[in-house]
Design an enzyme around this catalytic site. Structure first.
Site, PDB file in Angstrom:
ATOM      1  N   CYS A  47      -9.081 -24.612 -16.895  1.00 23.85           N
ATOM      2  CA  CYS A  47      -9.124 -23.160 -16.633  1.00 23.85           C
ATOM      3  C   CYS A  47      -7.913 -22.423 -17.202  1.00 23.85           C
ATOM      4  O   CYS A  47      -7.954 -21.205 -17.390  1.00 23.85           O
ATOM      5  CB  CYS A  47      -9.261 -22.894 -15.145  1.00 23.85           C
ATOM      6  SG  CYS A  47     -10.769 -23.588 -14.453  1.00 23.85           S
ATOM      7  N   ASN A  83     -16.818 -18.659 -11.973  1.00 22.39           N
ATOM      8  CA  ASN A  83     -15.669 -19.269 -12.652  1.00 22.39           C
ATOM      9  C   ASN A  83     -16.147 -19.854 -13.978  1.00 22.39           C
ATOM     10  O   ASN A  83     -16.864 -20.855 -13.995  1.00 22.39           O
ATOM     11  CB  ASN A  83     -15.070 -20.348 -11.749  1.00 22.39           C
ATOM     12  CG  ASN A  83     -13.849 -21.026 -12.359  1.00 22.39           C
ATOM     13  OD1 ASN A  83     -13.571 -20.873 -13.547  1.00 22.39           O
ATOM     14  ND2 ASN A  83     -13.134 -21.790 -11.558  1.00 22.39           N
ATOM     15  N   HIS A 106      -7.427 -15.357 -14.219  1.00 26.88           N
ATOM     16  CA  HIS A 106      -8.522 -16.336 -14.212  1.00 26.88           C
ATOM     17  C   HIS A 106      -9.396 -16.045 -13.004  1.00 26.88           C
ATOM     18  O   HIS A 106      -8.895 -15.802 -11.903  1.00 26.88           O
ATOM     19  CB  HIS A 106      -7.936 -17.747 -14.128  1.00 26.88           C
ATOM     20  CG  HIS A 106      -8.985 -18.791 -13.896  1.00 26.88           C
ATOM     21  ND1 HIS A 106     -10.137 -18.849 -14.646  1.00 26.88           N
ATOM     22  CD2 HIS A 106      -9.056 -19.800 -12.986  1.00 26.88           C
ATOM     23  CE1 HIS A 106     -10.869 -19.866 -14.205  1.00 26.88           C
ATOM     24  NE2 HIS A 106     -10.248 -20.448 -13.212  1.00 26.88           N
TER      25      HIS A 106
HETATM   26  N1  COA Z   1     -22.734 -23.315   1.048  1.00 20.98           N
HETATM   27  C1  COA Z   1     -22.670 -23.394   2.375  1.00 20.98           C
HETATM   28  N2  COA Z   1     -21.717 -24.110   3.012  1.00 20.98           N
HETATM   29  C2  COA Z   1     -20.820 -24.748   2.252  1.00 20.98           C
HETATM   30  C3  COA Z   1     -20.835 -24.698   0.855  1.00 20.98           C
HETATM   31  C4  COA Z   1     -21.863 -23.949   0.252  1.00 20.98           C
HETATM   32  N3  COA Z   1     -21.966 -23.822  -1.093  1.00 20.98           N
HETATM   33  N4  COA Z   1     -19.807 -25.426   0.376  1.00 20.98           N
HETATM   34  C5  COA Z   1     -19.157 -25.918   1.440  1.00 20.98           C
HETATM   35  N5  COA Z   1     -19.767 -25.518   2.583  1.00 20.98           N
HETATM   36  C6  COA Z   1     -19.389 -25.822   3.968  1.00 20.98           C
HETATM   37  C7  COA Z   1     -18.582 -27.088   4.046  1.00 20.98           C
HETATM   38  O1  COA Z   1     -19.457 -28.205   4.087  1.00 20.98           O
HETATM   39  C8  COA Z   1     -17.833 -26.889   5.352  1.00 20.98           C
HETATM   40  O2  COA Z   1     -18.703 -27.187   6.412  1.00 20.98           O
HETATM   41  P1  COA Z   1     -18.161 -28.006   7.695  1.00 20.98           P
HETATM   42  O3  COA Z   1     -17.080 -27.132   8.269  1.00 20.98           O
HETATM   43  O4  COA Z   1     -19.366 -28.124   8.533  1.00 20.98           O
HETATM   44  O5  COA Z   1     -17.645 -29.290   7.153  1.00 20.98           O
HETATM   45  C9  COA Z   1     -17.594 -25.389   5.367  1.00 20.98           C
HETATM   46  O6  COA Z   1     -18.512 -24.813   4.434  1.00 20.98           O
HETATM   47  C10 COA Z   1     -16.185 -25.010   4.971  1.00 20.98           C
HETATM   48  O7  COA Z   1     -15.847 -25.703   3.796  1.00 20.98           O
HETATM   49  P2  COA Z   1     -14.437 -25.571   3.150  1.00 20.98           P
HETATM   50  O8  COA Z   1     -14.385 -26.407   1.902  1.00 20.98           O
HETATM   51  O9  COA Z   1     -13.392 -25.775   4.179  1.00 20.98           O
HETATM   52  O10 COA Z   1     -14.477 -24.023   2.752  1.00 20.98           O
HETATM   53  P3  COA Z   1     -13.354 -23.123   2.171  1.00 20.98           P
HETATM   54  O11 COA Z   1     -13.157 -21.951   3.051  1.00 20.98           O
HETATM   55  O12 COA Z   1     -12.130 -23.892   1.748  1.00 20.98           O
HETATM   56  O13 COA Z   1     -14.041 -22.581   0.849  1.00 20.98           O
HETATM   57  C11 COA Z   1     -14.012 -22.957  -1.517  1.00 20.98           C
HETATM   58  C12 COA Z   1     -14.409 -23.482  -0.167  1.00 20.98           C
HETATM   59  C13 COA Z   1     -14.341 -23.997  -2.572  1.00 20.98           C
HETATM   60  C14 COA Z   1     -14.808 -21.689  -1.789  1.00 20.98           C
HETATM   61  C15 COA Z   1     -12.513 -22.627  -1.520  1.00 20.98           C
HETATM   62  O14 COA Z   1     -11.788 -23.695  -1.014  1.00 20.98           O
HETATM   63  C16 COA Z   1     -12.026 -22.282  -2.870  1.00 20.98           C
HETATM   64  O15 COA Z   1     -12.448 -21.318  -3.477  1.00 20.98           O
HETATM   65  N6  COA Z   1     -11.033 -23.028  -3.366  1.00 20.98           N
HETATM   66  C17 COA Z   1     -10.440 -22.750  -4.653  1.00 20.98           C
HETATM   67  C18 COA Z   1     -11.238 -23.466  -5.632  1.00 20.98           C
HETATM   68  C19 COA Z   1     -11.180 -22.863  -6.959  1.00 20.98           C
HETATM   69  O16 COA Z   1     -11.549 -21.730  -7.137  1.00 20.98           O
HETATM   70  N7  COA Z   1     -10.764 -23.653  -7.902  1.00 20.98           N
HETATM   71  C20 COA Z   1     -10.793 -23.350  -9.237  1.00 20.98           C
HETATM   72  C21 COA Z   1      -9.422 -23.291  -9.725  1.00 20.98           C
HETATM   73  S1  COA Z   1      -9.554 -23.462 -11.427  1.00 20.98           S
END
Ligand code: COA
Length: 323
Positions: free
Chosen positions: A116, A280, A250
């Site tokens: 990225c 993304n 980004h």
């Molecule tokens: N739809 C519905 N539920 C989902 C899901 C989806 N697509 N993906 C995950 N979940 C659920 C998980 O299973 C979890 O459930 P649980 O609590 O029963 O285990 C719950 O949602 C929370 O998951 P979590 O991973 O803790 O969510 P989060 O608030 O951290 O959000 C991201 C997840 C990926 C959106 C977030 O962490 C994020 O954006 N991180 C940065 C990643 C990124 O952009 N990286 C690129 C950099 S180049």
């Protein structure tokens, strides 16, 4: 007067098919909801490449638009630096495929792999090669078809990414020191490979592999690293956050954009946001966002821009540009 690298024109290309969260969930049979995706990421739509659309075709379309905007003929390009993590072939470099598509017989052409952050790495490499006299006009491209390395069974990653390409023409000019790329700063810390990676590769599995990410950890590192490198690059350029007209970040997650702007004390209105439409797109996201805001008239000549990105590696970087 010093030799400067000026952004002479921008261009972008997206696959024909735009897919909303609900359409994606139904199409790929993903256990998710539009509400969850919008609330956690700000993503509403992404473009997905179809038959005949590849990283190279998208890159070439974006490059043609950037050349037209710059008023530079393809045969004047002496350098193509293409950032991608999803090349058409393991080798040769996708930059050489794009070169042929553009009808350029001879120039320097190679790919850069920084996921990225790829566009920031490519921009800095091209800037330094232009300043060093290796070429007078460069195409710097970020292009991806991430849909082809997603695990559609993994809802924690597959809803986050999209396909697309963005490009700029960089032109070397003897000019005002306060013009073009004023400063760039790049970083990498390979200890975090396990937080964001692809499960395959030619030398390990002889397969392409699929994306894996520990989202929460990546999120935490992203905000700290991005705020840090933005301060660093502004310092290097002799500017303060208050001088910035536009941040072109980004586009990974709206919450990362908001948290980073807040850490720098920047108004949210100064941040270009396209993650809602494009998701993304990895190396393509910064030039796609730049082209969007140039073409809709927000970014104007003379504006002070900060471009920034963070991705797998981890890698991260930023550039200050007088557009
Ligand atoms: N739809 C519905 N539920 C989902 C899901 C989806 N697509 N993906 C995950 N979940 C659920 C998980 O299973 C979890 O459930 P649980 O609590 O029963 O285990 C719950 O949602 C929370 O998951 P979590 O991973 O803790 O969510 P989060 O608030 O951290 O959000 C991201 C997840 C990926 C959106 C977030 O962490 C994020 O954006 N991180 C940065 C990643 C990124 O952009 N990286 C690129 C950099 S180049």
């Amino acid at each position: 007067m010093t030799r400067r690298s000026i952004i002479a024109g921008t261009g972008a290309a997206l696959p024909a098919r735009s897919v909303s969260n609900n359409e994606l969930a139904a199409w790929k049979n993903i256990d998710t909801t539009d509400e969850w995706i919008v609330e956690r990421t700000g993503i509403r739509n992404r473009h997905i490449a179809g038959e005949g659309e590849t990283t190279a075709t998208l890159a070439a379309d974006a490059a043609r638009r950037a050349l037209a905007a710059a008023g530079v003929a393809a045969d004047r390009i002496g350098l193509i630096v293409l950032a991608t993590a999803t090349p058409d072939q393991t080798f040769p470099a996708t930059a050489t495929i794009v070169q042929t598509m553009l009808g350029i017989d001879d120039c320097i052409a190679f790919d850069v792999a920084a996921v990225c952050t790829g566009f920031l790495y490519a921009l800095s490499v091209a800037d330094n090669m232009l300043k060093g006299g290796m070429a007078d006009h460069a195409l710097v491209i970020g292009a991806e078809t991430f849909s082809r390395i997603l695990d559609w069974e993994d809802r924690t990653t597959c809803v986050l990414f999209g396909d697309g390409a963005g490009a700029v023409v960089l032109t070397a000019e003897e000019g005002d020191p306060d013009s073009g790329i004023l400063a760039s700063r790049l970083h990498a810390d390979g200890r975090h490979n396990d937080l964001l990676y692809v499960t395959g590769g030619p030398s390990t599995t002889q397969t392409v592999g699929t994306v894996r990410m520990k989202g929460k950890e990546v999120f935490r590192h992203a905000v700290v690293n991005l705020a840090g490198v933005m301060h660093e690059v502004l310092d290097a350029a002799g500017h303060e956050p208050g001088d910035v007209d536009w941040v072109v970040p980004h586009q990974a997650n709206k919450r990362i954009l908001d948290a980073t702007a807040k850490k720098l004390g920047l108004a949210p209105e100064k941040v270009i946001v396209t993650v809602d439409r494009h998701a993304n797109t990895s190396a393509a996201s910064v030039p796609l966002a730049l082209d969007t805001a140039v073409r809709d008239g927000r970014i104007r000549r003379g504006d002070l821009l900060v471009l920034e990105a963070m991705g797998g590696g981890f890698t991260w970087g930023a550039a200050v540009v007088r557009y």
